[in-house]
Design a protein around this motif. Structure first.
Motif, mmCIF file in Angstrom:
data_model
loop_
_atom_site.group_PDB
_atom_site.id
_atom_site.type_symbol
_atom_site.label_atom_id
_atom_site.label_comp_id
_atom_site.label_asym_id
_atom_site.label_seq_id
_atom_site.Cartn_x
_atom_site.Cartn_y
_atom_site.Cartn_z
ATOM 1 N N LEU A 360 0.818 -1.211 0.000
ATOM 2 C CA LEU A 360 0.000 0.000 0.000
ATOM 3 C C LEU A 360 0.853 1.263 0.000
ATOM 4 O O LEU A 360 0.560 2.213 -0.729
ATOM 5 N N HIS A 361 1.934 1.274 0.783
ATOM 6 C CA HIS A 361 2.693 2.509 0.981
ATOM 7 C C HIS A 361 3.900 2.634 0.064
ATOM 8 O O HIS A 361 4.307 3.737 -0.273
ATOM 9 N N GLU A 362 4.517 1.515 -0.325
ATOM 10 C CA GLU A 362 5.776 1.610 -1.072
ATOM 11 C C GLU A 362 5.670 1.102 -2.502
ATOM 12 O O GLU A 362 6.528 1.409 -3.326
ATOM 13 N N THR A 367 11.045 3.848 -7.169
ATOM 14 C CA THR A 367 12.059 2.931 -6.658
ATOM 15 C C THR A 367 11.984 2.903 -5.135
ATOM 16 O O THR A 367 11.518 3.864 -4.503
ATOM 17 N N ILE A 368 12.451 1.808 -4.566
ATOM 18 C CA ILE A 368 12.543 1.674 -3.115
ATOM 19 C C ILE A 368 13.921 1.097 -2.791
ATOM 20 O O ILE A 368 14.658 0.646 -3.690
ATOM 21 N N LEU A 369 14.262 1.095 -1.525
ATOM 22 C CA LEU A 369 15.511 0.464 -1.118
ATOM 23 C C LEU A 369 15.449 -1.036 -1.404
ATOM 24 O O LEU A 369 14.426 -1.691 -1.160
ATOM 25 N N PRO A 411 9.828 -1.396 -7.116
ATOM 26 C CA PRO A 411 9.125 -2.263 -6.160
ATOM 27 C C PRO A 411 8.389 -3.403 -6.843
ATOM 28 O O PRO A 411 7.956 -3.306 -7.989
ATOM 29 N N MET A 412 8.269 -4.498 -6.128
ATOM 30 C CA MET A 412 7.513 -5.671 -6.588
ATOM 31 C C MET A 412 8.065 -6.236 -7.894
ATOM 32 O O MET A 412 7.321 -6.786 -8.703
ATOM 33 N N LEU A 413 9.378 -6.134 -8.080
ATOM 34 C CA LEU A 413 9.972 -6.636 -9.314
ATOM 35 C C LEU A 413 10.410 -8.091 -9.164
ATOM 36 O O LEU A 413 10.441 -8.838 -10.143
#
Length: 504
Positions: A360-362, A367-369, A411-413
């Motif tokens: 929900l948030h990231e 991109t994310i860490l 994310p979610m890759l």
């Protein structure tokens, strides 16, 4: 050129016919307009022959009738007769129409020439001799026009054939594009029309030479000179220098090409003027158009990337359950599990809640860490272990390094590969295994998923459901990491293997 190819070329003639019609009509109108601004060019010949001159009788009306008859004959032959001859329809009738058009133009122009060239009458002993000369010259000129029209028709249909096969031609010759073929056809049409209306030999030669030079320089610059100059410190200066060198080397060959129709001074002057025009006008305009098209292509690529990214994210969003409803339901189940002392169930619900908060948030960020993505993977695998750890025939092995550096990833890759492994690789009735490894070396990520495969029964409700699927991941990788990833997927009847190398 076979019959089918020709028929395919002329299958959609409407747009081409409109262009030809309005081009011919425009030239015809300009020719009529020239009659009103041209101040009796044949008047001096009448004065030298001591023949009384009348502007309308000896110039305006004869030329008006000549231009009109030639224009109408062109329309008849170009739009009616020739297409039917190519399609082999009523051949003899259309051949007779060609002969009729030839005779009509010859007779009408011969009659108009008896007025337009009346100053030649005193040179002949009888009027019949003058008429014989006039009509003989008229039919010779008409035959010349018919031959020019035949050449124009051949070039036009040959060009249309090339256009219909431009993709195959361009695969072998990169610069021979559909635009180049079209430009060359337009050039031929313009030269033909100038010859048809007898604008003047010198004017026709100048136009043909300068316009053809501009076309060749434009396309050579577009596909060779400018792309090779963009990497220089001063790209425009480098490009102009190359153009100048080409014009200097081609100056004398151009002069020799012009000598058969122009004298020495005219050939030298026109060749110099042409070189100056190409350097000052054609080269900068080509540069401007190339840069504009380049910006347009970059914008299109950016928009496609944005659209693809949005589509991929939309697929992810559609795969999610309404988060507010889900969190409320999870909280209820978590409380119930604690009340019933079901610690493993409560642990699973808590992990699922953490995963949903991540989504929900990231998930909607660019991109994310990488560390957060790995944490999500661990949570997902731990959640799956809750239902598989009790089975001795199911082996789950993970080897994922801790990511300490501030590396980022979309994310979610990675999770779809693991989801796919658990979906197709786990069976409670058969021996199953899944091995997941993740390793970072400088700016490269190496990710492997290896699992067994079990064919689902026809009664399995998950048999035909694909979820997000690997197709979505492929699309996101192409959009987000072009030329920066390598995805290898191998499948056998018993095993499935995925290897991903990614530049972070």
């Amino acid at each position: 050129m076979n019959d089918m190819a020709i028929i395919n070329v002329i299958a959609e003639p409407i747009q081409r016919n409109k262009i030809e019609f309005w081009a011919a009509t425009t030239i015809y109108v300009f020719a009529l307009f020239s009659l009103s601004v041209d101040n009796s060019p044949n008047e001096s010949s009448f004065r030298h022959a001591n023949v009384v001159y009348h502007y309308y009788e000896y110039f305006f009306w004869p030329q008006l009738v000549r231009f009109t008859v030639i224009y109408l004959a062109f329309l008849l032959l170009n739009f009616k007769v020739v297409p039917k001859l190519i399609r082999k329809e009523t051949i003899w009738l259309n051949v007779l129409l060609v002969l009729a058009a030839f005779v009509a133009v010859g007779v009408v122009t011969g009659i108009t020439d008896t007025y337009y060239k009346a100053y030649l009458l005193p040179r002949y002993d009888t009027v019949r001799e003058f008429w014989n000369y006039t009509f003989q010259s008229s039919f010779q000129n008409t035959l010349r026009l018919l031959l020019v029209f035949g050449f124009y028709t051949f070039i036009k249909y040959f060009g249309l054939y090339l256009l219909s096969n431009s993709a195959a031609i361009q695969s072998r010759f990169r610069m021979v594009t559909q635009d180049l073929i079209t430009a060359f056809m337009v050039w031929l049409v313009s030269v033909f029309i100038l010859v048809l209306f007898d604008v003047g030999e010198e004017e026709t030669v100048v136009w043909a030479f300068v316009s053809l030079s501009a076309i060749l320089l434009y396309f050579f610059s577009f596909y060779e000179l400018i792309p090779k100059s963009l990497g220089k410190k001063r790209p425009f200066g480098s490009y102009e220098l190359k153009v100048l060198l080409i014009l200097i080397l081609s100056y004398l060959p151009a002069v020799f090409l012009l000598l058969p129709v122009l004298d020495n001074d005219e050939a030298l002057g026109i060749s110099f003027a042409n070189a100056l025009f190409q350097l000052v006008v054609t080269a900068p305009v080509t540069w401007f158009l190339y840069k504009r098209q380049l910006r347009g292509r970059e914008e299109v690529v950016g928009l496609k990337k944005e659209l693809g990214y949005s589509t991929a994210n939309l697929d992810l969003l559609r795969s999610q359950i309404n988060p507010h409803f889900l969190f409320n339901a999870l909280n209820t189940l978590y409380g119930t599990a604690l009340q019933e002392n079901s610690e493993r169930t409560a642990q699973g619900i808590q992990m699922l809640g953490d995963m949903m908060r991540f989504m929900l948030h990231e998930n909607l960020q660019r991109t994310i860490l990488l560390a957060r993505e790995v944490e999500y993977l661990r949570n997902y695998i731990d959640l799956q272990l809750l239902r598989t750890s009790a089975s001795p025939d199911i082996i789950i092995e993970t080897k994922m390094e801790e990511v300490l550096e501030q590396k980022h990833i979309a994310p979610m890759l990675l999770i779809p590969f693991v989801e796919n492994a658990f979906k197709h690789g786990i069976s409670l009735q058969h021996k199953s295994w899944i091995r997941v490894s993740l390793h970072c070396d400088q700016n490269k990520l190496y990710f492997d998923v290896y699992n067994s495969i079990h064919k689902k029964s026809d009664q399995d409700p998950e048999k035909n459901k694909s979820g997000i699927g690997l197709k979505n991941v492929r699309q996101r990788l192409e959009l987000l990491y072009p030329q920066k990833h390598e995805l290898i997927i191998r499948e056998t009847p018993e095993e499935f293997f995925v290897h991903l190398t990614l530049e972070l």
